[in-house]
Design an enzyme around this catalytic site. Structure first.
Site, PDB file in Angstrom:
ATOM      1  N   LYS A  22       0.905  -1.287   0.049  1.00 14.43           N
ATOM      2  CA  LYS A  22       0.051   0.262  -0.050  1.00 14.43           C
ATOM      3  C   LYS A  22       0.882   1.269   0.198  1.00 14.43           C
ATOM      4  CE  LYS A  22      -2.078  -1.087   4.029  1.00 14.43           C
ATOM      5  NZ  LYS A  22      -1.633  -2.419   4.283  1.00 14.43           N
ATOM      6  N   ARG A  68      -9.996   0.984   8.389  1.00 12.91           N
ATOM      7  CA  ARG A  68      -9.753  -0.313   8.626  1.00 12.91           C
ATOM      8  C   ARG A  68     -10.613  -1.081   9.469  1.00 12.91           C
ATOM      9  NH1 ARG A  68      -3.789   0.191   8.451  1.00 12.91           N
ATOM     10  NH2 ARG A  68      -2.748  -1.635   9.231  1.00 12.91           N
ATOM     11  N   ARG A  72      11.480  -1.260  11.389  1.00 10.16           N
ATOM     12  CA  ARG A  72      10.053  -0.836  12.033  1.00 10.16           C
ATOM     13  C   ARG A  72       9.841  -1.919  13.113  1.00 10.16           C
ATOM     14  NH1 ARG A  72       4.594   0.233   8.143  1.00 10.16           N
ATOM     15  NH2 ARG A  72       3.713  -1.043   9.767  1.00 10.16           N
ATOM     16  N   ARG A 111      -1.025  -9.034  13.321  1.00 11.46           N
ATOM     17  CA  ARG A 111      -1.357  -7.744  12.311  1.00 11.46           C
ATOM     18  C   ARG A 111      -2.402  -8.491  11.275  1.00 11.46           C
ATOM     19  NH1 ARG A 111       4.118  -5.303  10.930  1.00 11.46           N
ATOM     20  NH2 ARG A 111       3.208  -4.230   9.273  1.00 11.46           N
TER      21      ARG A 111
HETATM   22  P1  AP5 Z   1       4.708  -1.554   1.846  1.00 12.87           P
HETATM   23  O1  AP5 Z   1       4.615  -0.810   0.688  1.00 12.87           O
HETATM   24  O2  AP5 Z   1       5.275  -0.698   2.926  1.00 12.87           O
HETATM   25  O3  AP5 Z   1       3.331  -2.283   2.373  1.00 12.87           O
HETATM   26  P2  AP5 Z   1       2.051  -1.752   3.115  1.00 12.87           P
HETATM   27  O4  AP5 Z   1       0.877  -2.511   2.591  1.00 12.87           O
HETATM   28  O5  AP5 Z   1       2.108  -0.339   3.311  1.00 12.87           O
HETATM   29  O6  AP5 Z   1       2.633  -2.564   4.459  1.00 12.87           O
HETATM   30  P3  AP5 Z   1       2.478  -1.866   5.902  1.00 12.87           P
HETATM   31  O7  AP5 Z   1       3.372  -2.803   6.769  1.00 12.87           O
HETATM   32  O8  AP5 Z   1       2.857  -0.330   6.190  1.00 12.87           O
HETATM   33  O9  AP5 Z   1       1.071  -2.101   6.261  1.00 12.87           O
HETATM   34  P4  AP5 Z   1       0.156  -1.826   7.657  1.00 12.87           P
HETATM   35  O10 AP5 Z   1      -1.269  -1.907   7.220  1.00 12.87           O
HETATM   36  O11 AP5 Z   1       0.497  -3.159   8.724  1.00 12.87           O
HETATM   37  O12 AP5 Z   1       0.904  -0.911   8.397  1.00 12.87           O
HETATM   38  P5  AP5 Z   1       0.185   0.708   8.608  1.00 12.87           P
HETATM   39  O13 AP5 Z   1       1.364   1.479   8.695  1.00 12.87           O
HETATM   40  O14 AP5 Z   1      -1.065   1.054   7.996  1.00 12.87           O
HETATM   41  O15 AP5 Z   1       5.510  -2.853   1.572  1.00 12.87           O
HETATM   42  C1  AP5 Z   1       6.027  -3.685   2.330  1.00 12.87           C
HETATM   43  C2  AP5 Z   1       7.447  -4.384   1.944  1.00 12.87           C
HETATM   44  O16 AP5 Z   1       7.340  -4.980   0.622  1.00 12.87           O
HETATM   45  C3  AP5 Z   1       8.271  -3.231   1.441  1.00 12.87           C
HETATM   46  O17 AP5 Z   1       9.604  -3.490   1.987  1.00 12.87           O
HETATM   47  C4  AP5 Z   1       8.311  -2.994   0.204  1.00 12.87           C
HETATM   48  O18 AP5 Z   1       9.719  -2.545  -0.199  1.00 12.87           O
HETATM   49  C5  AP5 Z   1       8.019  -4.281  -0.197  1.00 12.87           C
HETATM   50  N1  AP5 Z   1       7.126  -4.333  -1.594  1.00 12.87           N
HETATM   51  C6  AP5 Z   1       6.252  -3.528  -1.985  1.00 12.87           C
HETATM   52  N2  AP5 Z   1       5.706  -3.964  -3.012  1.00 12.87           N
HETATM   53  C7  AP5 Z   1       6.337  -5.026  -3.310  1.00 12.87           C
HETATM   54  C8  AP5 Z   1       6.449  -5.922  -4.520  1.00 12.87           C
HETATM   55  N3  AP5 Z   1       5.340  -5.671  -5.833  1.00 12.87           N
HETATM   56  N4  AP5 Z   1       7.039  -6.996  -4.715  1.00 12.87           N
HETATM   57  C9  AP5 Z   1       8.109  -7.016  -3.909  1.00 12.87           C
HETATM   58  N5  AP5 Z   1       8.329  -6.278  -2.477  1.00 12.87           N
HETATM   59  C10 AP5 Z   1       7.519  -5.403  -2.400  1.00 12.87           C
HETATM   60  O19 AP5 Z   1      -0.401   0.401  10.383  1.00 12.87           O
HETATM   61  C11 AP5 Z   1       0.449  -0.008  11.125  1.00 12.87           C
HETATM   62  C12 AP5 Z   1      -0.162   0.008  12.606  1.00 12.87           C
HETATM   63  O20 AP5 Z   1      -0.515   1.414  12.867  1.00 12.87           O
HETATM   64  C13 AP5 Z   1      -1.330  -1.160  12.758  1.00 12.87           C
HETATM   65  O21 AP5 Z   1      -1.038  -2.331  12.963  1.00 12.87           O
HETATM   66  C14 AP5 Z   1      -2.314  -0.303  13.705  1.00 12.87           C
HETATM   67  O22 AP5 Z   1      -1.943  -0.597  15.014  1.00 12.87           O
HETATM   68  C15 AP5 Z   1      -2.247   1.329  13.418  1.00 12.87           C
HETATM   69  N6  AP5 Z   1      -3.001   1.566  12.503  1.00 12.87           N
HETATM   70  C16 AP5 Z   1      -2.804   2.183  11.188  1.00 12.87           C
HETATM   71  N7  AP5 Z   1      -4.163   2.749  10.687  1.00 12.87           N
HETATM   72  C17 AP5 Z   1      -4.868   2.312  11.490  1.00 12.87           C
HETATM   73  C18 AP5 Z   1      -6.364   2.455  11.437  1.00 12.87           C
HETATM   74  N8  AP5 Z   1      -6.974   2.945  10.339  1.00 12.87           N
HETATM   75  N9  AP5 Z   1      -6.916   2.020  12.554  1.00 12.87           N
HETATM   76  C19 AP5 Z   1      -6.347   1.641  13.447  1.00 12.87           C
HETATM   77  N10 AP5 Z   1      -5.262   1.390  13.896  1.00 12.87           N
HETATM   78  C20 AP5 Z   1      -4.516   1.814  12.716  1.00 12.87           C
HETATM   79 MG    MG Z   2       2.245   1.077   4.738  1.00 16.05          MG
END
Ligand code: AP5
Ligand code: MG
Length: 193
Positions: A14, A89, A134, A145
């Site tokens: 994402k 979410r 991270r 997660r």
């Molecule tokens: P990346 O692009 O970072 O993936 P992502 O989907 O953004 O993954 P996240 O870990 O950020 O998702 P998340 O939803 O758990 O975290 P968030 O910060 O939203 O890619 C991941 C890796 O893969 C990278 O190294 C990248 O280089 C690689 N990659 C990408 N595309 C690729 C491809 N095509 N091929 C190969 N490799 C690839 O949330 C974190 C925490 O915050 C949550 O757990 C929760 O506690 C809280 N939180 C956030 N939002 C909310 C909400 N709305 N409500 C409640 N709690 C929330």
């Molecule tokens: Mg992300």
């Protein structure tokens, strides 16, 4: 106003695709995870609340997330549109977002779902944990997660599917090919009011 919802499990790509999209379509990137990590770094009161949940891989409570989003949207009245990354979410968050946008005569134009197999999600996040440090990229937190995603976040897909706005893309391709597909669906299937 082009409002895109980028959806998928942790590690689906994402954040990676959001960065390309905001540049290509000149939109605001709204990543709730990024906002929380910034607040945690600054040790703000909001950061302290968020950290408690993020460290366990649990969701931050809806009321905290929703009021934060409201603030961001109200602060950017001239935005051309948003890429929502990691929000909504829960179905409660999705309904709150719809209410917010409707009051401004806007809507979510499209939901793009990045479909990636569980083993690949874990591989990517463990890898990122090693290179970027991270804190929630640790195996037992990653597993929680993904569980939280399946139990609490996946229903958000049905919510937008009922509105015929959800499109699933193969997120296992290269970043470049995923981006090509994402743009194709945005260009051909967005339904903006
Ligand atoms: P990346 O692009 O970072 O993936 P992502 O989907 O953004 O993954 P996240 O870990 O950020 O998702 P998340 O939803 O758990 O975290 P968030 O910060 O939203 O890619 C991941 C890796 O893969 C990278 O190294 C990248 O280089 C690689 N990659 C990408 N595309 C690729 C491809 N095509 N091929 C190969 N490799 C690839 O949330 C974190 C925490 O915050 C949550 O757990 C929760 O506690 C809280 N939180 C956030 N939002 C909310 C909400 N709305 N409500 C409640 N709690 C929330
Ligand atoms: Mg992300």
């Amino acid at each position: 106003m082009l409002n895109i919802l980028l959806f998928g499990p942790p590690g689906a790509g994402k954040g990676t695709q959001s960065k390309k999209l905001v540049e290509h379509y000149k939109l605001h990137h709204l990543s709730t995870g990024d906002i929380f990590r910034k607040e945690i770094n600054e040790q703000s009161p909001l950061g302290r609340i968020a950290q408690h949940y993020i460290d366990k891989g649990e969701l931050v409570p809806d009321e905290v997330v929703i009021s934060m989003i409201e603030e961001v949207i109200n602060q950017n009245p001239k935005a051309k549109g948003y890429v929502f990354d990691g929000f909504p979410r829960t179905v409660a968050q999705a309904k709150a977002l719809d209410t917010m946008l409707t009051s401004k005569k806007k809507n979510i134009c499209i939901m793009i779902v990045l479909d990636v197999k569980r083993e690949e999600l874990i591989r990517r996040l463990l890898n990122r944990g090693k290179t970027e440090g991270r804190k929630d990229d640790e195996l037992h937190i990653i597993e929680n997660r993904i569980k939280v995603y399946e139990e609490q976040t996946a229903p958000v897909f049905d919510y937008y599917q009922q509105q015929k706005k959800a499109f699933i893309i193969n997120g296992m391709q290269t970043e470049k090919d995923v981006f090509k597909d994402v743009c194709y669906y945005i260009d051909h299937f967005s339904q903006c009011t």
